[in-house]
Design a protein around this motif. Structure first.
Motif, PDB file in Angstrom:
ATOM      1  N   LEU A   1      10.905  14.607  10.292  1.00 39.29           N
ATOM      2  CA  LEU A   1       9.982  14.893   9.208  1.00 39.29           C
ATOM      3  C   LEU A   1       9.226  13.630   8.829  1.00 39.29           C
ATOM      4  CD1 LEU A   1      11.531  13.501   6.613  1.00 39.29           C
ATOM      5  CD2 LEU A   1      12.833  15.626   6.641  1.00 39.29           C
ATOM      6  N   LYS A   2       8.190  13.811   8.013  1.00 39.30           N
ATOM      7  CA  LYS A   2       7.375  12.676   7.582  1.00 39.30           C
ATOM      8  C   LYS A   2       6.861  12.907   6.168  1.00 39.30           C
ATOM      9  CE  LYS A   2       3.211  14.624   9.682  1.00 39.30           C
ATOM     10  NZ  LYS A   2       2.292  14.535  10.843  1.00 39.30           N
ATOM     11  N   TYR A   3       6.623  11.807   5.477  1.00 38.36           N
ATOM     12  CA  TYR A   3       5.938  11.824   4.191  1.00 38.36           C
ATOM     13  C   TYR A   3       4.659  11.024   4.339  1.00 38.36           C
ATOM     14  CZ  TYR A   3       4.500  10.758  -0.508  1.00 38.36           C
ATOM     15  OH  TYR A   3       3.744  10.619  -1.645  1.00 38.36           O
ATOM     16  N   ILE A   4       3.542  11.678   4.014  1.00 40.07           N
ATOM     17  CA  ILE A   4       2.256  10.991   4.042  1.00 40.07           C
ATOM     18  C   ILE A   4       1.685  10.920   2.633  1.00 40.07           C
ATOM     19  CG2 ILE A   4      -0.071  10.975   5.033  1.00 40.07           C
ATOM     20  CD1 ILE A   4       2.242  10.579   7.038  1.00 40.07           C
ATOM     21  N   THR A   5       1.622  12.056   1.983  1.00 38.63           N
ATOM     22  CA  THR A   5       1.123  12.133   0.610  1.00 38.63           C
ATOM     23  C   THR A   5       1.516  13.491   0.049  1.00 38.63           C
ATOM     24  OG1 THR A   5      -0.827  11.857  -0.788  1.00 38.63           O
ATOM     25  CG2 THR A   5      -1.105  13.118   1.231  1.00 38.63           C
ATOM     26  N   GLY A   6       1.358  13.663  -1.270  1.00 38.60           N
ATOM     27  CA  GLY A   6       1.616  14.970  -1.847  1.00 38.60           C
ATOM     28  C   GLY A   6       3.006  15.120  -2.417  1.00 38.60           C
TER      29      GLY A   6
ATOM     30  N   GLY B   1       0.818  -1.207   0.000  1.00 37.85           N
ATOM     31  CA  GLY B   1       0.000   0.000   0.000  1.00 37.85           C
ATOM     32  C   GLY B   1       0.850   1.254   0.000  1.00 37.85           C
ATOM     33  N   ASN B   2       0.211   2.383   0.239  1.00 39.78           N
ATOM     34  CA  ASN B   2       0.920   3.653   0.268  1.00 39.78           C
ATOM     35  C   ASN B   2       1.687   3.792   1.584  1.00 39.78           C
ATOM     36  OD1 ASN B   2      -0.076   4.537  -2.252  1.00 39.78           O
ATOM     37  ND2 ASN B   2      -2.013   5.101  -1.294  1.00 39.78           N
ATOM     38  N   PRO B   3       2.959   4.136   1.495  1.00 41.04           N
ATOM     39  CA  PRO B   3       3.768   4.197   2.718  1.00 41.04           C
ATOM     40  C   PRO B   3       3.619   5.513   3.470  1.00 41.04           C
ATOM     41  CG  PRO B   3       5.131   4.700   0.833  1.00 41.04           C
ATOM     42  CD  PRO B   3       3.761   4.405   0.287  1.00 41.04           C
ATOM     43  N   TYR B   4       3.650   5.420   4.799  1.00 36.82           N
ATOM     44  CA  TYR B   4       3.813   6.581   5.662  1.00 36.82           C
ATOM     45  C   TYR B   4       5.252   6.487   6.181  1.00 36.82           C
ATOM     46  CZ  TYR B   4      -1.262   7.505   5.964  1.00 36.82           C
ATOM     47  OH  TYR B   4      -2.573   7.808   5.688  1.00 36.82           O
ATOM     48  N   LEU B   5       6.088   7.443   5.839  1.00 36.60           N
ATOM     49  CA  LEU B   5       7.523   7.347   6.101  1.00 36.60           C
ATOM     50  C   LEU B   5       7.988   8.460   7.028  1.00 36.60           C
ATOM     51  CD1 LEU B   5       8.412   6.613   2.410  1.00 36.60           C
ATOM     52  CD2 LEU B   5       8.819   5.018   4.288  1.00 36.60           C
TER      53      LEU B   5
END
Lengths: 116, 116
Positions: free
Chosen positions: B48-53, B29-33
């Motif tokens: 920091l984090k990557y969720i979407t966008g 699935g889509n990762p939350y990093l």
């Protein structure tokens, strides 16, 4: 605002002894976690809780028990300590309980446990 | 299996030079990093984090990270390193649904050393 507080910070045990690590958070977080940190292995999840009265197993739960009787506290117990449990233990908490929860954790300063 | 890998145990950089700390992931699935930093004898702190966008995410202390879906990577970067950036850096990915515990799996960590 203390954040996440762990006690004790240091402890030396003999094999077979028992002890409890206490984690307290004052941020009204739903989720709480216990991790152990070992050199070259990163952090591994021991147990976690998604709310008061709930607990669940993580990656490495054997030899540990936990309890979450109050929302702000998460206890980690070692019933019969073994040298393999020598490690640095970190408690963390986070917002949770909704689909938009993104996973950011707030960590305590750690508890260094040595089992002889 | 869901996992995170940090291929370098240590990264050495001269002060003022750009730095990169590498991270690759494997998750359905889509990762939350996430990236976290740990200073000596301290708990982990969120960077920091990557969720979407936008694939380029900016975080604390001038750090940024680039999400690359085709390469399943999330490398941490900074244009100009400081001696005070010397620390242990962890990449992490969220597994599980946000309303079911949203556990983080951590990489093994990369020791960043910035020399004057």
């Amino acid at each position: 605002n203390a954040g996440v507080t762990q006690t004790p910070k240091f402890r030396v045990l003999k094999t077979g002894q028992s002890m409890t690590l206490l984690c307290a958070q004052d941020m009204n977080h739903e989720y709480m976690y216990w991790y152990r940190q070992d050199p070259g292995m990163g952090l591994r999840l021991i147990h976690y809780s998604v709310g008061e009265g709930t607990t669940a197993k993580g990656e490495v739960p054997d030899g540990y028990n936990v309890s979450r009787l109050k929302k702000q506290n998460f206890l980690l117990g070692l019933e019969s300590a073994a040298p393999s449990q020598t490690s640095v233990y970190f408690c963390a908490s986070s917002y949770g309980g909704h689909r938009e929860y993104t996973g950011e954790l707030f960590f305590g300063e750690g508890s260094r446990l040595t089992v002889l | 299996a869901q996992s995170v890998a940090q291929p370098e145990d240590q990264v050495n950089v001269a002060e003022g030079n750009p730095l990169t700390v590498k991270c690759t992931y494997s998750v359905s699935g889509n990762p939350y990093l996430f990236w976290y930093v740990q200073y000596p004898n301290r708990g982990l702190q969120f960077l920091l984090k990557y969720i979407t966008g936008d694939n380029l995410v900016k975080g604390s202390y001038g750090f940024e990270a680039e999400f690359n879906k085709s390469q399943t990577s999330f490398h941490l970067k900074k244009p100009s390193a400081l001696v005070s950036d010397s620390a242990l850096y962890f990449c992490a990915v969220r597994v599980g649904r946000g309303n079911q515990g949203g556990k983080l799996i951590f990489g093994q960590g990369t020791e960043l050393s910035v020399k004057p």
